[in-house]
Enzyme design. Structure first.
Site, PDB file in Angstrom:
ATOM      1  N   LYS A   1      10.900  24.137  92.727  1.00  0.00           N
ATOM      2  CA  LYS A   1      10.448  25.423  93.377  1.00  0.00           C
ATOM      3  C   LYS A   1      11.586  25.812  94.253  1.00  0.00           C
ATOM      4  CE  LYS A   1       6.731  23.675  95.092  1.00  0.00           C
ATOM      5  NZ  LYS A   1       6.832  22.323  94.672  1.00  0.00           N
TER       6      LYS A   1
ATOM      7  N   ARG B   1      -1.237  27.158  98.291  1.00  0.00           N
ATOM      8  CA  ARG B   1      -1.444  25.748  97.739  1.00  0.00           C
ATOM      9  C   ARG B   1      -3.010  25.445  97.467  1.00  0.00           C
ATOM     10  NH1 ARG B   1       3.842  23.305  99.244  1.00  0.00           N
ATOM     11  NH2 ARG B   1       3.744  21.174  98.151  1.00  0.00           N
TER      12      ARG B   1
ATOM     13  N   ARG C   1      16.397  12.669  95.393  1.00  0.00           N
ATOM     14  CA  ARG C   1      16.727  13.737  96.354  1.00  0.00           C
ATOM     15  C   ARG C   1      17.167  13.035  97.506  1.00  0.00           C
ATOM     16  NH1 ARG C   1      12.492  18.260  97.155  1.00  0.00           N
ATOM     17  NH2 ARG C   1      11.196  16.558  97.820  1.00  0.00           N
TER      18      ARG C   1
ATOM     19  N   ARG D   1      14.102  12.309 102.363  1.00  0.00           N
ATOM     20  CA  ARG D   1      12.783  12.868 103.003  1.00  0.00           C
ATOM     21  C   ARG D   1      11.802  11.806 103.022  1.00  0.00           C
ATOM     22  NH1 ARG D   1      10.911  18.518 100.562  1.00  0.00           N
ATOM     23  NH2 ARG D   1       8.924  17.836 100.435  1.00  0.00           N
TER      24      ARG D   1
ATOM     25  N   ARG E   1       1.217  13.077  96.669  1.00  0.00           N
ATOM     26  CA  ARG E   1       1.337  14.487  96.675  1.00  0.00           C
ATOM     27  C   ARG E   1       0.916  14.873  95.295  1.00  0.00           C
ATOM     28  NH1 ARG E   1       7.356  14.184  97.940  1.00  0.00           N
ATOM     29  NH2 ARG E   1       7.688  16.398  97.663  1.00  0.00           N
TER      30      ARG E   1
HETATM   31  P1  AP5 Z   1      13.356  20.791  94.580  1.00  0.00           P
HETATM   32  O1  AP5 Z   1      13.581  22.159  94.151  1.00  0.00           O
HETATM   33  O2  AP5 Z   1      13.506  20.460  96.103  1.00  0.00           O
HETATM   34  O3  AP5 Z   1      11.695  20.690  94.193  1.00  0.00           O
HETATM   35  P2  AP5 Z   1      10.478  21.215  94.711  1.00  0.00           P
HETATM   36  O4  AP5 Z   1       9.251  21.674  93.589  1.00  0.00           O
HETATM   37  O5  AP5 Z   1      10.783  22.486  95.804  1.00  0.00           O
HETATM   38  O6  AP5 Z   1       9.872  19.799  95.252  1.00  0.00           O
HETATM   39  P3  AP5 Z   1       9.274  19.708  96.929  1.00  0.00           P
HETATM   40  O7  AP5 Z   1       9.337  18.399  96.846  1.00  0.00           O
HETATM   41  O8  AP5 Z   1      10.093  20.219  98.187  1.00  0.00           O
HETATM   42  O9  AP5 Z   1       8.162  20.339  96.449  1.00  0.00           O
HETATM   43  P4  AP5 Z   1       6.716  19.754  97.642  1.00  0.00           P
HETATM   44  O10 AP5 Z   1       5.778  20.908  97.052  1.00  0.00           O
HETATM   45  O11 AP5 Z   1       6.199  18.533  97.496  1.00  0.00           O
HETATM   46  O12 AP5 Z   1       7.384  20.022  99.357  1.00  0.00           O
HETATM   47  P5  AP5 Z   1       7.153  21.086 100.078  1.00  0.00           P
HETATM   48  O13 AP5 Z   1       8.401  20.720 100.792  1.00  0.00           O
HETATM   49  O14 AP5 Z   1       6.776  22.329  99.774  1.00  0.00           O
HETATM   50  O15 AP5 Z   1      13.885  19.841  93.508  1.00  0.00           O
HETATM   51  C1  AP5 Z   1      13.616  18.510  93.759  1.00  0.00           C
HETATM   52  C2  AP5 Z   1      14.993  17.596  93.234  1.00  0.00           C
HETATM   53  O16 AP5 Z   1      15.100  17.853  91.827  1.00  0.00           O
HETATM   54  C3  AP5 Z   1      16.084  17.955  94.154  1.00  0.00           C
HETATM   55  O17 AP5 Z   1      16.900  16.753  94.413  1.00  0.00           O
HETATM   56  C4  AP5 Z   1      16.907  19.067  93.266  1.00  0.00           C
HETATM   57  O18 AP5 Z   1      18.404  18.898  93.408  1.00  0.00           O
HETATM   58  C5  AP5 Z   1      16.397  18.291  91.771  1.00  0.00           C
HETATM   59  N1  AP5 Z   1      16.521  19.343  90.837  1.00  0.00           N
HETATM   60  C6  AP5 Z   1      15.857  20.589  90.933  1.00  0.00           C
HETATM   61  N2  AP5 Z   1      15.894  21.348  89.542  1.00  0.00           N
HETATM   62  C7  AP5 Z   1      16.408  20.352  88.798  1.00  0.00           C
HETATM   63  C8  AP5 Z   1      16.642  20.802  87.480  1.00  0.00           C
HETATM   64  N3  AP5 Z   1      16.302  21.528  86.852  1.00  0.00           N
HETATM   65  N4  AP5 Z   1      17.104  19.471  87.025  1.00  0.00           N
HETATM   66  C9  AP5 Z   1      17.537  18.446  87.654  1.00  0.00           C
HETATM   67  N5  AP5 Z   1      17.325  18.071  89.000  1.00  0.00           N
HETATM   68  C10 AP5 Z   1      16.798  19.221  89.505  1.00  0.00           C
HETATM   69  O19 AP5 Z   1       6.143  20.557 100.941  1.00  0.00           O
HETATM   70  C11 AP5 Z   1       6.111  19.268 101.423  1.00  0.00           C
HETATM   71  C12 AP5 Z   1       4.463  18.956 102.389  1.00  0.00           C
HETATM   72  O20 AP5 Z   1       4.413  20.023 103.443  1.00  0.00           O
HETATM   73  C13 AP5 Z   1       3.333  19.097 101.533  1.00  0.00           C
HETATM   74  O21 AP5 Z   1       3.022  17.700 100.821  1.00  0.00           O
HETATM   75  C14 AP5 Z   1       2.313  19.356 102.817  1.00  0.00           C
HETATM   76  O22 AP5 Z   1       2.057  18.299 103.501  1.00  0.00           O
HETATM   77  C15 AP5 Z   1       3.067  20.555 103.475  1.00  0.00           C
HETATM   78  N6  AP5 Z   1       2.756  21.749 102.902  1.00  0.00           N
HETATM   79  C16 AP5 Z   1       3.809  22.577 102.402  1.00  0.00           C
HETATM   80  N7  AP5 Z   1       3.147  23.767 102.042  1.00  0.00           N
HETATM   81  C17 AP5 Z   1       1.908  23.691 102.351  1.00  0.00           C
HETATM   82  C18 AP5 Z   1       0.873  24.632 102.047  1.00  0.00           C
HETATM   83  N8  AP5 Z   1       0.780  25.894 101.483  1.00  0.00           N
HETATM   84  N9  AP5 Z   1      -0.394  24.107 102.611  1.00  0.00           N
HETATM   85  C19 AP5 Z   1      -0.802  22.744 103.050  1.00  0.00           C
HETATM   86  N10 AP5 Z   1       0.416  21.937 103.336  1.00  0.00           N
HETATM   87  C20 AP5 Z   1       1.752  22.261 102.989  1.00  0.00           C
END
Ligand code: AP5
Length: 216
Positions: free
Chosen positions: A16, A90, A127, A159, A170
């Site tokens: 994402k 979410r 990552r 992270r 997660r």
């Molecule tokens: P990346 O692009 O970072 O993937 P992502 O889907 O953004 O993964 P996240 O782990 O950031 O998502 P998340 O939803 O768990 O975390 P968030 O920060 O939103 O890619 C991941 C890795 O793969 C990278 O190294 C990248 O380089 C690599 N990659 C990407 N595409 C690739 C490809 N095509 N091929 C190969 N490699 C690739 O949320 C974290 C926490 O915040 C949650 O657990 C929760 O506690 C809180 N939170 C956030 N939003 C909310 C909400 N709306 N409500 C409640 N709590 C929330």
């Protein structure tokens, strides 16, 4: 084509953040990542300290906190032409709050990224991000130069929630709390699913093809 109101949905590690960055540049709109916004908050009030505990545990920050953060961000003038929401909503109550916040402007579309579980673990465990500017890398797919971040040279860190036990939590939370949004947005006629298992570039080609501007 400029201006677009997009939501990106998908499990942790589905790409994402990576695709949101590319889409935001393409359409000239801000990327709004609730994960980034929440991680950048200090833990100096009882509410923000509670949010940081949820981040560390891999559980969802309560809806009322996250909706407040997003409402504040969407009120800024740079969202006038649109936005890419990365990681919000979410839960169904968050989706309902977003509908209310946007009013008649609504969304253009919602993109759901799907990736097999073993690939998710591979992506998240490899990552690394810059400890200063937060640029994201992957040890195998997208490495930084040997001495640190390509942009600012600072040390790369893992992270805290990218440890195996927290990744598992997660994924569980995604299945129970966020997957119902697939049905919710499909019923609203907004959802397109993008298989996101290829390279970053090939996924971006498919993502762009899936973007459907709402009639204006
Ligand atoms: P990346 O692009 O970072 O993937 P992502 O889907 O953004 O993964 P996240 O782990 O950031 O998502 P998340 O939803 O768990 O975390 P968030 O920060 O939103 O890619 C991941 C890795 O793969 C990278 O190294 C990248 O380089 C690599 N990659 C990407 N595409 C690739 C490809 N095509 N091929 C190969 N490699 C690739 O949320 C974290 C926490 O915040 C949650 O657990 C929760 O506690 C809180 N939170 C956030 N939003 C909310 C909400 N709306 N409500 C409640 N709590 C929330």
């Amino acid at each position: 084509m400029l201006g677009m109101r997009l939501v990106l949905l998908g499990p942790p590690g589905s790409g994402k953040g990576t695709q949101a960055d590319l889409l935001a540049r393409k359409f000239g709109v801000p990327q709004i990542s609730t994960g980034v916004l929440l991680r950048s908050q200090s833990a100096d009030t009882p509410l923000s300290a509670a949010a940081q505990r949820h981040l560390a545990a891999g559980t969802l920050v309560p809806d009322e906190i996250v909706v407040g953060v997003v409402a504040e961000r969407l009120a800024r003038p740079d969202t006038a032409a649109g936005f890419v929401l990365d990681g919000f909503p979410r839960t169904v109550p968050q989706a309902e709050a977003l509908t209310e916040l946007l009013g008649s402007a609504g969304l253009d579309c919602v993109l759901e990224f799907t990736v097999p579980p073993d690939e998710i673990v591979r992506r998240l465990s490899g990552r690394r991000e810059c400890g200063a500017c937060r640029r994201s890398y992957h040890l195998e797919f997208n490495p930084a130069r040997a001495d640190g971040c390509d942009d600012c040279g600072s040390e790369l860190v893992q992270r805290a929630d990218d440890q195996p036990a927290t990744i598992a939590e997660r994924l569980k939370v995604y299945a129970s709390e966020t997957l119902p949004l697939v049905v919710y947005f499909r019923a609203a006629g907004l959802l397109t699913t993008v298989p996101a298992n290829g390279s970053v570039d090939s996924v971006f080609v498919q993502t762009l093809a899936a973007v459907r501007p709402a009639p204006r």
